[in-house]
Design a protein around this motif. Sequence first.
Motif, PDB file in Angstrom:
ATOM      1  N   TYR A 216      71.694  47.053 -33.119  1.00 44.99           N
ATOM      2  CA  TYR A 216      72.894  46.991 -34.107  1.00 44.99           C
ATOM      3  C   TYR A 216      72.861  47.586 -35.494  1.00 44.99           C
ATOM      4  O   TYR A 216      73.620  48.116 -36.021  1.00 44.99           O
ATOM      5  N   LEU A 217      71.432  47.074 -35.791  1.00 41.71           N
ATOM      6  CA  LEU A 217      71.269  47.487 -37.396  1.00 41.71           C
ATOM      7  C   LEU A 217      71.365  49.079 -37.696  1.00 41.71           C
ATOM      8  O   LEU A 217      72.219  49.352 -38.671  1.00 41.71           O
ATOM      9  N   PRO A 218      70.553  50.128 -36.919  1.00 33.89           N
ATOM     10  CA  PRO A 218      70.732  51.243 -37.132  1.00 33.89           C
ATOM     11  C   PRO A 218      71.875  51.938 -36.398  1.00 33.89           C
ATOM     12  O   PRO A 218      72.430  52.679 -37.130  1.00 33.89           O
ATOM     13  N   TYR A 219      72.412  51.176 -35.532  1.00 31.59           N
ATOM     14  CA  TYR A 219      73.731  51.717 -34.800  1.00 31.59           C
ATOM     15  C   TYR A 219      75.027  51.649 -35.759  1.00 31.59           C
ATOM     16  O   TYR A 219      75.579  52.733 -36.030  1.00 31.59           O
ATOM     17  N   ALA A 220      75.292  50.497 -36.581  1.00 33.33           N
ATOM     18  CA  ALA A 220      76.322  50.584 -37.342  1.00 33.33           C
ATOM     19  C   ALA A 220      75.801  50.962 -38.548  1.00 33.33           C
ATOM     20  O   ALA A 220      75.660  49.878 -39.526  1.00 33.33           O
ATOM     21  N   PHE A 221      75.791  52.048 -38.970  1.00 33.01           N
ATOM     22  CA  PHE A 221      74.847  52.647 -39.992  1.00 33.01           C
ATOM     23  C   PHE A 221      75.285  52.437 -41.449  1.00 33.01           C
ATOM     24  O   PHE A 221      74.470  52.359 -42.278  1.00 33.01           O
ATOM     25  N   GLY A 222      76.501  52.302 -41.681  1.00 33.36           N
ATOM     26  CA  GLY A 222      77.057  52.418 -43.002  1.00 33.36           C
ATOM     27  C   GLY A 222      77.338  51.075 -43.767  1.00 33.36           C
ATOM     28  O   GLY A 222      77.542  51.021 -44.922  1.00 33.36           O
ATOM     29  N   SER A 223      77.162  50.048 -42.767  1.00 33.18           N
ATOM     30  CA  SER A 223      77.397  48.682 -43.288  1.00 33.18           C
ATOM     31  C   SER A 223      75.981  47.840 -43.851  1.00 33.18           C
ATOM     32  O   SER A 223      75.101  48.202 -43.413  1.00 33.18           O
ATOM     33  N   ASN A 224      76.354  46.975 -44.772  1.00 30.67           N
ATOM     34  CA  ASN A 224      75.179  45.972 -45.221  1.00 30.67           C
ATOM     35  C   ASN A 224      75.102  45.012 -44.173  1.00 30.67           C
ATOM     36  O   ASN A 224      75.984  44.132 -44.285  1.00 30.67           O
ATOM     37  N   HIS A 225      74.034  45.009 -43.228  1.00 30.28           N
ATOM     38  CA  HIS A 225      73.858  43.848 -42.625  1.00 30.28           C
ATOM     39  C   HIS A 225      73.222  42.690 -42.852  1.00 30.28           C
ATOM     40  O   HIS A 225      73.060  41.747 -42.359  1.00 30.28           O
ATOM     41  N   ILE A 226      72.578  42.694 -44.289  1.00 30.81           N
ATOM     42  CA  ILE A 226      71.768  41.660 -44.720  1.00 30.81           C
ATOM     43  C   ILE A 226      72.598  40.616 -45.246  1.00 30.81           C
ATOM     44  O   ILE A 226      73.584  40.857 -46.085  1.00 30.81           O
ATOM     45  N   GLU A 227      72.195  39.344 -44.913  1.00 30.47           N
ATOM     46  CA  GLU A 227      72.732  38.310 -45.601  1.00 30.47           C
ATOM     47  C   GLU A 227      71.729  37.828 -46.716  1.00 30.47           C
ATOM     48  O   GLU A 227      72.183  37.458 -47.834  1.00 30.47           O
ATOM     49  N   HIS A 228      70.583  37.559 -46.230  1.00 30.93           N
ATOM     50  CA  HIS A 228      69.587  36.982 -47.333  1.00 30.93           C
ATOM     51  C   HIS A 228      68.322  37.790 -47.527  1.00 30.93           C
ATOM     52  O   HIS A 228      67.824  38.206 -46.356  1.00 30.93           O
ATOM     53  N   VAL A 229      67.833  37.976 -48.612  1.00 28.70           N
ATOM     54  CA  VAL A 229      66.375  38.601 -48.869  1.00 28.70           C
ATOM     55  C   VAL A 229      65.798  37.504 -49.459  1.00 28.70           C
ATOM     56  O   VAL A 229      65.969  36.990 -50.319  1.00 28.70           O
ATOM     57  N   MET A 230      64.357  37.156 -48.661  1.00 32.64           N
ATOM     58  CA  MET A 230      63.664  36.219 -49.163  1.00 32.64           C
ATOM     59  C   MET A 230      62.338  37.029 -49.640  1.00 32.64           C
ATOM     60  O   MET A 230      61.701  37.849 -49.002  1.00 32.64           O
ATOM     61  N   ILE A 231      61.821  36.756 -50.787  1.00 29.24           N
ATOM     62  CA  ILE A 231      60.731  36.982 -51.629  1.00 29.24           C
ATOM     63  C   ILE A 231      59.635  36.017 -51.838  1.00 29.24           C
ATOM     64  O   ILE A 231      60.026  34.893 -52.441  1.00 29.24           O
ATOM     65  N   ASN A 232      58.472  35.864 -51.324  1.00 33.94           N
ATOM     66  CA  ASN A 232      57.584  34.881 -51.536  1.00 33.94           C
ATOM     67  C   ASN A 232      58.148  33.427 -51.055  1.00 33.94           C
ATOM     68  O   ASN A 232      58.164  32.592 -51.698  1.00 33.94           O
ATOM     69  N   GLY A 233      59.110  33.433 -50.105  1.00 33.48           N
ATOM     70  CA  GLY A 233      59.430  32.201 -49.302  1.00 33.48           C
ATOM     71  C   GLY A 233      60.579  31.686 -49.892  1.00 33.48           C
ATOM     72  O   GLY A 233      61.146  30.846 -49.819  1.00 33.48           O
ATOM     73  N   LYS A 234      61.199  32.407 -50.935  1.00 37.47           N
ATOM     74  CA  LYS A 234      62.442  32.113 -51.646  1.00 37.47           C
ATOM     75  C   LYS A 234      63.395  33.027 -51.564  1.00 37.47           C
ATOM     76  O   LYS A 234      63.295  34.127 -51.914  1.00 37.47           O
ATOM     77  N   VAL A 235      64.857  32.428 -50.993  1.00 39.49           N
ATOM     78  CA  VAL A 235      65.871  33.264 -51.111  1.00 39.49           C
ATOM     79  C   VAL A 235      66.219  33.940 -52.680  1.00 39.49           C
ATOM     80  O   VAL A 235      66.203  33.522 -53.601  1.00 39.49           O
ATOM     81  N   CYS A 236      66.084  35.519 -52.612  1.00 41.51           N
ATOM     82  CA  CYS A 236      66.187  35.937 -53.977  1.00 41.51           C
ATOM     83  C   CYS A 236      67.428  36.642 -54.038  1.00 41.51           C
ATOM     84  O   CYS A 236      67.970  37.182 -55.090  1.00 41.51           O
ATOM     85  N   HIS A 237      68.187  36.972 -52.766  1.00 39.52           N
ATOM     86  CA  HIS A 237      69.266  37.927 -52.928  1.00 39.52           C
ATOM     87  C   HIS A 237      70.233  37.176 -51.780  1.00 39.52           C
ATOM     88  O   HIS A 237      69.679  37.223 -50.808  1.00 39.52           O
ATOM     89  N   THR A 238      71.441  36.943 -52.292  1.00 36.83           N
ATOM     90  CA  THR A 238      72.385  36.780 -51.056  1.00 36.83           C
ATOM     91  C   THR A 238      73.709  37.624 -51.156  1.00 36.83           C
ATOM     92  O   THR A 238      74.298  37.864 -52.307  1.00 36.83           O
ATOM     93  N   ASN A 239      74.192  38.000 -49.890  1.00 37.09           N
ATOM     94  CA  ASN A 239      75.298  39.075 -49.790  1.00 37.09           C
ATOM     95  C   ASN A 239      76.407  38.200 -49.582  1.00 37.09           C
ATOM     96  O   ASN A 239      76.411  37.442 -48.773  1.00 37.09           O
TER      97      ASN A 239
END
Length: 414
Positions: free
Chosen positions: A391-414
């Motif tokens: 579904y990620l590449p299929y629904a190509f225009g939307s942002n499917h990301i909820e959290h990005v984790m870097i070094n074990g910590k959530v650094c961005h949340t949508n």
Amino acid sequence: MKVLITNIRQLLQVRDNPVEKVSGSDMKSLPVLENAFLLIEGDRIADYGKMEDLPDMETDKVIDATGKVVLPAWCDSHTHIVYAGNREQEFVDRINGLTYEEIANRGGGILNSAKKLQDTPEEDLYEQSAKRLEEVIALGTGAVEIKSGYGLTPDAELKMLRVVKKLKENYGIPVKATFLGAHAIPEAYKSDRKGYTDLIINTMIPAVAQEGLAEYVDVFCEKGYFTTEETENILEAGKAFGLIPKIHVNQFHAIGGVQTGVKYNALSVDHLEVMRDEDIEALKGSDTMPVALPSCSYFLSIPYTPARQMIDAGLPLALATDYNPGSTPSGNMNFVVATACIKMKMTPEEAINAATINGAYAMGLAATHGSISKDKKANLIITKKVPGYAYLPYAFGSNHIEHVMINGKVCHTN
Ligand code: NIG
Ligand code: FE
């Protein structure tokens, strides 16, 4: 700090025995654990498995990922995100009929960006670039390569690479630096190409190496830019200072750049929009990773890298953004993965392999990034609720990301 992610609908790119890259028909398999857990200790992946095998344990934090997909953060092995200003006027000029080549021949293109960058103080350049780096991390990029090449004088090239160094120090993701002094022949050397390549070889490379500002050396090997012979001389000089080749080839013309890259054991050869059979042959059996940049093809309306032909011939392939002000003003790896599926006929499994483990290989990070393996860095994407990874590449225009984790910590949340 122990963080446990539970009830993961699909945990992607799980490799008990990590591989350094995947090639040919192996790219079709993306190892997936359904209904999984993932345990992070500090900045590393400590354990993972099926929910039914989740051991009893004390944790500091639990993230419930019911209905969500978890995957390694994108590994973007080719960007030029340190630049000054933008070139939207050239974009409009192209809409009105000029070609990228015509714009470059009039002193636009790379030379236009070089002029702007030379006039921009280092602090300002850092601020502009840091904003772009933050933007791409929020889009799920967890490791990145950044090139110089918009300076084209010793001072301005060093300024760019010092900005890269500062980004490396101030952000938690790995940042790999590439010296691309051979990006274009500057105006002042128009009738003295040899003078400019000599400047690169005798002044810039030694200065870059002395300050330890780059690990890779790049050349834009292309008609109107640098010949294969000039490329060889520059790679040779870089190698003498320990810089590993990683080069731009076959964007508009096939002039033998792939063969040059293989000959000099380049870590990667990038672009590859125009590929002859002999270029594909040359890559077979080499350690050089071919890298495709579909957003560049999209933006310039040039051919897409013939991924199908290359993968079917047994080659590996990585995907990267090429984020830069001229040919690709976008650093969105989600769009890259979708475009690879839609326009290059890569399967979602192939595209995700190309954008994670193979991207890590193309910047020397395969041992620490690019897959879900014990002890690798916990740089991860947690999606919103989605039916499954296709579904990620299929629904190509939307942002499917909820959290990005870097070094074990959530650094961005949508
Ligand atoms: O990778 N091809 C060479 N360099 C960049 C674009 C340069 C520019 O137009 O600013 C690229 O596409
Ligand atoms: Fe590029």
